[in-house]
Design a protein around this motif. Structure first.
Motif, PDB file in Angstrom:
ATOM      1  N   SER A  86       9.695   7.441   8.006  1.00  0.00           N
ATOM      2  CA  SER A  86       8.684   6.495   6.968  1.00  0.00           C
ATOM      3  C   SER A  86       7.590   6.673   7.562  1.00  0.00           C
ATOM      4  CB  SER A  86       9.579   5.475   7.066  1.00  0.00           C
ATOM      5  OG  SER A  86      10.760   5.297   6.550  1.00  0.00           O
ATOM      6  N   ALA A  87       7.354   6.560   8.929  1.00  0.00           N
ATOM      7  CA  ALA A  87       5.731   6.511   9.332  1.00  0.00           C
ATOM      8  C   ALA A  87       4.910   7.868   9.126  1.00  0.00           C
ATOM      9  CB  ALA A  87       5.909   6.223  10.985  1.00  0.00           C
ATOM     10  N   PHE A  88       5.806   8.872   9.517  1.00  0.00           N
ATOM     11  CA  PHE A  88       4.847  10.193   9.274  1.00  0.00           C
ATOM     12  C   PHE A  88       4.411  10.271   7.722  1.00  0.00           C
ATOM     13  CE2 PHE A  88       5.131  14.964   8.723  1.00  0.00           C
ATOM     14  CZ  PHE A  88       3.932  15.027   9.380  1.00  0.00           C
ATOM     15  N   VAL A  89       5.559  10.351   6.898  1.00  0.00           N
ATOM     16  CA  VAL A  89       5.235  10.465   5.359  1.00  0.00           C
ATOM     17  C   VAL A  89       4.185   9.194   4.753  1.00  0.00           C
ATOM     18  CG1 VAL A  89       6.245  10.646   3.103  1.00  0.00           C
ATOM     19  CG2 VAL A  89       7.250  11.606   5.099  1.00  0.00           C
ATOM     20  N   GLY A  90       4.721   8.042   5.436  1.00  0.00           N
ATOM     21  CA  GLY A  90       3.708   6.971   4.965  1.00  0.00           C
ATOM     22  C   GLY A  90       2.277   7.043   5.269  1.00  0.00           C
ATOM     23  N   GLU A  91       2.183   7.724   6.447  1.00  0.00           N
ATOM     24  CA  GLU A  91       0.656   7.997   6.986  1.00  0.00           C
ATOM     25  C   GLU A  91       0.003   8.891   5.933  1.00  0.00           C
ATOM     26  OE1 GLU A  91      -1.152  10.024  10.572  1.00  0.00           O
ATOM     27  OE2 GLU A  91      -0.024   8.294  11.142  1.00  0.00           O
ATOM     28  N   PHE A  92       0.533   9.786   5.840  1.00  0.00           N
ATOM     29  CA  PHE A  92      -0.093  11.017   4.627  1.00  0.00           C
ATOM     30  C   PHE A  92      -0.345  10.373   3.130  1.00  0.00           C
ATOM     31  CE2 PHE A  92       0.508  13.739   8.308  1.00  0.00           C
ATOM     32  CZ  PHE A  92      -0.548  14.426   8.225  1.00  0.00           C
ATOM     33  N   ALA A  93       1.036   9.516   3.093  1.00  0.00           N
ATOM     34  CA  ALA A  93       0.817   9.200   1.578  1.00  0.00           C
ATOM     35  C   ALA A  93      -0.556   8.093   1.483  1.00  0.00           C
ATOM     36  CB  ALA A  93       1.821   7.983   1.120  1.00  0.00           C
ATOM     37  N   LEU A  94      -0.929   7.196   2.676  1.00  0.00           N
ATOM     38  CA  LEU A  94      -1.930   6.390   2.583  1.00  0.00           C
ATOM     39  C   LEU A  94      -3.413   7.131   2.834  1.00  0.00           C
ATOM     40  CD1 LEU A  94      -0.492   3.590   4.863  1.00  0.00           C
ATOM     41  CD2 LEU A  94      -0.836   3.419   2.331  1.00  0.00           C
ATOM     42  N   ARG A  95      -3.366   8.306   3.319  1.00  0.00           N
ATOM     43  CA  ARG A  95      -4.648   9.035   3.293  1.00  0.00           C
ATOM     44  C   ARG A  95      -5.330   9.510   1.787  1.00  0.00           C
ATOM     45  NH1 ARG A  95      -5.301  12.612   7.891  1.00  0.00           N
ATOM     46  NH2 ARG A  95      -4.133  11.877   9.654  1.00  0.00           N
TER      47      ARG A  95
ATOM     48  N   ARG B 188       0.918  -1.184   0.038  1.00  0.00           N
ATOM     49  CA  ARG B 188      -0.059   0.047  -0.039  1.00  0.00           C
ATOM     50  C   ARG B 188       0.703   1.308  -0.033  1.00  0.00           C
ATOM     51  NH1 ARG B 188      -3.206  -2.789   4.286  1.00  0.00           N
ATOM     52  NH2 ARG B 188      -5.074  -3.730   3.378  1.00  0.00           N
ATOM     53  N   VAL B 189       1.708   1.079   0.970  1.00  0.00           N
ATOM     54  CA  VAL B 189       2.711   2.383   0.970  1.00  0.00           C
ATOM     55  C   VAL B 189       3.553   2.439  -0.504  1.00  0.00           C
ATOM     56  CG1 VAL B 189       4.530   3.472   2.314  1.00  0.00           C
ATOM     57  CG2 VAL B 189       2.852   2.269   3.204  1.00  0.00           C
ATOM     58  N   ARG B 190       4.029   1.569  -0.795  1.00  0.00           N
ATOM     59  CA  ARG B 190       4.764   1.614  -2.022  1.00  0.00           C
ATOM     60  C   ARG B 190       4.083   2.226  -3.156  1.00  0.00           C
ATOM     61  NH1 ARG B 190       7.639  -3.609  -4.909  1.00  0.00           N
ATOM     62  NH2 ARG B 190       5.397  -4.153  -4.939  1.00  0.00           N
ATOM     63  N   ARG B 191       2.753   1.892  -3.207  1.00  0.00           N
ATOM     64  CA  ARG B 191       1.861   2.282  -4.313  1.00  0.00           C
ATOM     65  C   ARG B 191       1.666   3.839  -4.246  1.00  0.00           C
ATOM     66  NH1 ARG B 191      -1.107  -2.609  -3.684  1.00  0.00           N
ATOM     67  NH2 ARG B 191      -2.417  -1.638  -2.421  1.00  0.00           N
ATOM     68  N   SER B 192       1.488   4.246  -3.060  1.00  0.00           N
ATOM     69  CA  SER B 192       1.086   5.617  -2.735  1.00  0.00           C
ATOM     70  C   SER B 192       2.148   6.783  -2.457  1.00  0.00           C
ATOM     71  CB  SER B 192       0.084   5.511  -1.546  1.00  0.00           C
ATOM     72  OG  SER B 192       0.700   5.074  -0.316  1.00  0.00           O
TER      73      SER B 192
END
Length: 453
Positions: A444-453, A13-17
């Motif tokens: 990774s967690a902070f940026v990944g979270e906003f990518a998944l939004r 999910r994170v890689r795609r977004s």
């Protein structure tokens, strides 16, 4: 629930977004890390020569800063004894000379900003604008290729260039990092886990030097970013913190005015007055990231002495004490997200809900394991190479405690008006290095979270 399945799906999910994130601002600390892998006989000989009794004083209680060689060696022993990281500013020129003569095994990109820039821009392909206090040719050479930019003023206009294209011969900021593995022995001390001690020997980051490009053109820089991560406040002292923190507050307010969520990557801050001042800024931040030592230090200045002591008693840290401390921090400051990372598990306390919080933590844990396993993560595809690292057994007890206390399900629970999110981490048995793992986790967690939004 199978955690490995959740890890795999979170990574996809994170890689795609993640490429949907347009640009991240990173400020303020970058330096060069000189890594020394400690050897038992060498360290014992140095302690004896410096005066063992004097050195051992500081193995029990860290000084606020390092003024002599016994304090340096004692601080290294403090970290070994506890298996915990610490960083102190090295004041004296003679001790800096001693560290230079002691030497290093390798040079790497250092500073929270430098490490995050190489990860986000050089590995994930997320464009970043980085504040680099001193851009020497050596410092510039340590940046990876990719969408990593620093501001440059030409003919009065703000431009963005890769650090290697900045073309300025400025001073190098060097931090000396003393690494030790789990089980490392010195005299009768044995490290319960791998970690390091950092002696900071530059005069720019401890004074939070902010480049003129940022001071004079910050509004324009802030207009070009979607997220921001602030770090590097930890070495300030009661003598020098007022001016820099005034500028930091102005920068955060500017970012808030442009609806840019800002994360504070906290680090161990020896000066209590500075800790209180940083605490006073937290209501301006969206998010804060810290470990048990850092969370305990914040609880101390909030008057929660007993809670601070509880945080440091167990290994891994007691999750109920951690949750209570996170709640205290969130409720008293208004920060929307508290991200806690420790050996074996991560927690996030958010005033919003969703599985994307858990998935971002899982991605961050996988990235951290990849960094520990490989030493350097070169592409986002390298992250998946940590899938074969086992989930730590010790986190099962932590999860069971959270299930009993909060009714946690699949790593998620409601606690008061917040969502509490838990994940067990993957532990590399013999990591190649521990430097930068916390920065890898938090960014990774902070940026990944906003990518998944």
């Amino acid at each position: 629930m199978v955690w490995d399945d959740l890890y795999a799906s979170a990574f996809e999910r994170v890689r795609r977004s993640i490429e949907s994130i347009e640009r991240v601002l990173l400020a303020y600390n970058t330096n060069i890390d000189a890594l020394k892998y400690l050897r038992q006989k060498d360290l014992e000989d140095r302690v004896e020569k410096a005066g063992k009794d004097e050195v051992l004083r500081y193995a029990d209680k860290l000084p606020k800063r390092i003024d002599n060689v016994p304090q340096l060696l004692g601080s290294i022993l403090w970290s070994i004894k506890r298996g915990k990281a610490a960083e102190l500013f090295v004041e004296s020129c003679s001790t800096r000379f001693y560290m230079r003569q002691w030497g290093w095994d390798e040079l790497r990109m250092g500073g929270q900003v430098g490490i995050m820039a190489n990860l986000l821009g050089g590995v994930y392909g997320v464009p970043v604008i980085a504040h680099v206090p001193q851009l020497s040719s050596l410092q510039a050479s340590l940046f990876k290729d990719g969408p990593i930019y620093v501001p440059k003023i030409e003919n009065g206009q703000l431009g963005l260039v890769h650090p290697k294209e900045f073309n300025a011969e400025e001073e190098s900021c060097i931090h000396y990092i003393y690494e030790f593995p789990r089980g490392f022995r010195v005299f009768d001390l044995e490290a319960p886990r791998e970690n390091r001690f950092i002696g900071s020997a530059d005069d720019y980051n401890p004074n939070l030097y902010i480049r003129p490009e940022f001071r004079e053109h910050f509004d324009e820089i802030a207009s070009n970013v979607e997220l921001a991560i602030i770090s590097g406040l930890q070495a300030l002292t009661k003598e020098n913190y007022l001016g820099p923190l005034r500028i930091v507050k102005e920068h955060i307010e500017t970012l808030n005015g442009k609806n840019v969520p800002v994360h504070l990557e906290f680090a161990f801050t020896p000066d209590e007055r500075v800790r209180k001042a940083i605490l006073g800024l937290l209501d301006n931040f969206w998010s804060v990231g810290l470990n048990e030592v850092e969370l305990a230090s914040i609880m101390e200045v909030m008057g929660e002495k007993k809670l601070a002591e509880k945080l440091l008693l167990g290994d891994p840290a007691d999750p109920i004490a951690v949750t209570e401390a996170m709640l205290t921090l969130a409720e008293k400051t208004g920060v929307r997200r508290v991200h806690f990372h420790t050996y074996g598990y991560y927690l996030a306390l958010t005033d919003y809900r969703g599985e994307f919080v858990r998935d971002a933590l899982l991605f961050a844990a996988l990235a951290a394991a990849a960094k520990a396993k490989l030493g350097d993560v070169r592409s986002i595809e390298d992250v998946i190479k940590a899938m074969d690292v086992p989930v730590t057994e010790g986190a099962k007890t932590v999860e069971e405690i959270l299930i009993r206390k909060y009714g946690m399900k699949d790593g998620i629970a409601d606690v008061d008006s917040y969502q509490l999110t838990f994940i067990p981490t993957k532990i590399v048995d013999k990591p190649k290095s521990t430097v930068g793992i916390g920065d890898t986790i938090s960014s990774s967690a902070f940026v990944g979270e906003f990518a998944l939004r």
